[in-house]
Every structure is written in structure tokens, then in C-alpha cells.
Design an enzyme around this catalytic site. Structure first.
Site, mmCIF file in Angstrom:
data_model
loop_
_atom_site.group_PDB
_atom_site.id
_atom_site.type_symbol
_atom_site.label_atom_id
_atom_site.label_comp_id
_atom_site.label_asym_id
_atom_site.label_seq_id
_atom_site.Cartn_x
_atom_site.Cartn_y
_atom_site.Cartn_z
ATOM 1 C CG ASP A 7 -9.888 0.100 5.251
ATOM 2 O OD1 ASP A 7 -9.518 -0.436 4.201
ATOM 3 O OD2 ASP A 7 -9.213 0.087 6.311
ATOM 4 C CE LYS A 34 -3.805 -2.554 2.048
ATOM 5 N NZ LYS A 34 -4.590 -2.973 3.222
ATOM 6 C CD GLN A 74 -3.565 -4.633 6.421
ATOM 7 O OE1 GLN A 74 -3.671 -3.582 5.791
ATOM 8 N NE2 GLN A 74 -3.951 -5.787 5.925
HETATM 9 N N1 GUN Z 1 -7.053 -6.676 6.112
HETATM 10 C C1 GUN Z 1 -7.376 -7.412 5.013
HETATM 11 N N2 GUN Z 1 -7.965 -6.640 4.085
HETATM 12 C C2 GUN Z 1 -8.022 -5.394 4.606
HETATM 13 C C3 GUN Z 1 -8.531 -4.159 4.107
HETATM 14 O O1 GUN Z 1 -9.074 -4.052 3.003
HETATM 15 N N3 GUN Z 1 -8.393 -3.086 4.946
HETATM 16 C C4 GUN Z 1 -7.825 -3.187 6.174
HETATM 17 N N4 GUN Z 1 -7.763 -2.084 6.921
HETATM 18 N N5 GUN Z 1 -7.351 -4.325 6.666
HETATM 19 C C5 GUN Z 1 -7.449 -5.416 5.869
#
Ligand code: GUN
Length: 297
Positions: free
Chosen positions: A119, A52, A96
Site C-alpha cells: 500500500d 483484489k 483493508q
Molecule cells: N481502503 C480504501 N482504500 C484502500 C487502500 O488503497 N488500501 C487499503 N489497505 N485499504 C483501503
């Protein structure tokens, strides 16, 4: 002929649009900023977060990375979120998931300023999505919609079956499919771990989205001839490779590709879209918070 969908190609097009919007913002003195917060030792989570950050650098977004020792009290994370909410150079905040067991996930999601919730997991943003007025669509299901649109796969009137009911993918995916408008208007079924006669349901799908987190659970016999199969699963399974594992989806690619009209591979299918849509939401967040309009598709 089965189309093997190239998620990287779809993501490249979106990233180009997002970069152009980031430039528009920069011309007005606004550099979009994304804060990533990792409170975990999990190798996969570390990898996702670093991907990311790299995607930010590639699209003209500033990234601010925060690591918190998973043994720290939950308040350390809550306080960090408060600081990021107050920081005007941060337009998007991503914590995350999963967070450690002693951290209350609901508190984390509700603590993030809904305007910075790129998100789309804050209850306010979930409510907006469900009521047809989305602010930030969750990245993975939004990416699935982008894949379908890029391949001219119509959802209107089609039978969509989503396997998996997670807050991150299954629930928002089904919600997007039932909305009015492009990428929606599908007759939608959600299947999960308590579903009986799963194969009967999945065989009814024109569009099948596998998001259960179970390696290769969707086999060829569970898919109808000509279905579009979207594999959201990313599972590490033991393998005789340098790393000791390989990544496989929730779909048994070998048998399902024989039936599907189109299928996403793992890796290289949905994964690149998840990250591209995070960049998309971050640029949208910067635009909303600065009142500088951008032209996101
Ligand atoms: N863990 C797995 N997928 C995601 C996501 O799309 N966003 C976040 N914040 N954590 C994740």
C-alpha cells in the site's frame, strides 16, 4: 470534445505488463504472493478485497485471504501481521482500511514489514515517497499518474489542485505531483474541509483531483473550461436500484463534463487503476525480495 477516460483500458495495459513480470518471476521459481486481511463487516470493504483477490488470479499472483472477526482484540490482527511478515511466500500484505475503532491504525501500518507494504502506507515508505525515493507508490495516486501519462496529459508546470487530504489519496497524490520528473513538476494546491473559497481554488486547476469522499461535491461552476478532472470518489448513495444504492463520484459528472477537456467516470475511471497498481506493487515487492529483476514500466 470532452474525453471520457476509460480507466479499464489503461488498467488492462498495466495488468498485461504486470502479468509478464509475474511470469519472469515464476520462471525463476518465485510466485508473487499477496496477503489480504479483512477485519470488517463492511460490504464495500468486502467487495474491494474480493476484487483484489480476483485481480491476483488474473495476473499470476497467488493470493492468501485472511478474515478476522471485527470483535476480536486488536492483538489478533497484530499477531497475524507478524505471521505474514515471517512467511516467505507472502511478498505483499494489505490490511483493508478502515479497521475497527479499537484497533490502532498507526500500529497496524508500522507493524507491516516495509518491504511487504504494497500500500505504501508504512512511515518508512511515506518518508521515501516524500523525499523523492519512492519504493512503493500508493496505489490510487500512482494510478492517477498512469491515467494522465496514458493520455499524454502533461503535469510539468501545470496547476494541480487536489481536493482531500487523506493519507491514502490526497496527501500522497499531492506529494507525487510536486516530485521532480514525469508525472510531477506541478504547482500543487491541497484543499480540504476547512478550505475557504473552495471554488476559487478548484477553478485555478489545470488538473483537478477530487478525493474528498463527498458525493458530487465538485460542480460545473467550480471547474475551468478545458481542465482535466480526475474523480477518485466512490460513494454509495441511496437509489431505486436492485441493490438500493448507486455508486457516484465526488464530481457531478453531468455538469463538469460540459467544462472539462477530459474526465474520469465513476465507476470505470480511477477504480480499476487502484487494483492494477496493487498488482504492480506486489510484483515489485516479489522482485525486490527475491533479487530477480523485472522490467516494470
Ligand atoms: N481502503 C480504501 N482504500 C484502500 C487502500 O488503497 N488500501 C487499503 N489497505 N485499504 C483501503
Amino acid at each position: 470534445m470532452t474525453t471520457i477516460i476509460d480507466g479499464n483500458a489503461v488498467a488492462d495495459d498495466i495488468r498485461a505488463d504486470v502479468s509478464a513480470c509475474a511470469e519472469t518471476l515464476a520462471d525463476e521459481g518465485v510466485t508473487p504472493g499477496l496477503a489480504t486481511v479483512l477485519m470488517s463487516d463492511d460490504g464495500a470493504s468486502e467487495t474491494y478485497v474480493s476484487m483484489k483477490q480476483r485481480a491476483c488470479a488474473d495476473t499470476g499472483i497467488e493470493s492468501f485471504h485472511h478474515e478476522i472477526d471485527p470483535d476480536e482484540p486488536a492483538e489478533v490482527l497484530y499477531d497475524r501481521i507478524d505471521d505474514l511478515n515471517a512467511d516467505p511466500s507472502v511478498h505483499g500484505i494489505l490490511v483493508q482500511m478502515p479497521v475497527p475503532d479499537h484497533v490502532d491504525k498507526a500500529t497496524v501500518l508500522e507493524r507491516i514489514d516495509p518491504m511487504k507494504d504494497v500500500d505504501g502506507f508504512h512511515p518508512e515508505n511515506v518518508g521515501r515517497l516524500v523525499s523523492g525515493n519512492a519504493r512503493y507508490k500508493p496505489c490510487t495516486p500512482h494510478g492517477v499518474q498512469k491515467i494522465l501519462a496514458a493520455h499524454d496529459i502533461e503535469t510539468e508546470g501545470k496547476d494541480a489542485v487536489v481536493v482531500g487530504r487523506s493519507d491514502i489519496v490526497g496527501k500522497p497524490m499531492a506529494n507525487l505531483f510536486i516530485q521532480y520528473g514525469p508525472g510531477g513538476n506541478a504547482t500543487t494546491t491541497i484543499c480540504h474541509s476547512r478550505t475557504e473559497n473552495l471554488g476559487e481554488k478548484t477553478r485555478s486547476a489545470d488538473i483537478l483531483v477530487a478525493a474528498a469522499g463527498v458525493p458530487r461535491m465538485i460542480e460545473g461552476s467550480m471547474v475551468s473550461e478545458g481542465a482535466v478532472v480526475i474523480d477518485v470518489g466512490v460513494n454509495r448513495v441511496d437509489a431505486d436500484t436492485e441493490k438500493g444504492y448507486e455508486l457516484v463520484g465526488d464530481v457531478d459528472f453531468g455538469s463538469v463534463r460540459e467544462k472539462a477537456s477530459a474526465i474520469t467516470p465513476v465507476p470505470g475511471g480511477v477504480g480499476p487503476l487502484t487494483i492494477a497498481m496493487l498488482m504492480y506493487n506486489t510484483v515489485k515487492a516479489a522482485s525486490l525480495q527475491s533479487d530477480v529483476p523485472v522490467d516494470l514500466p
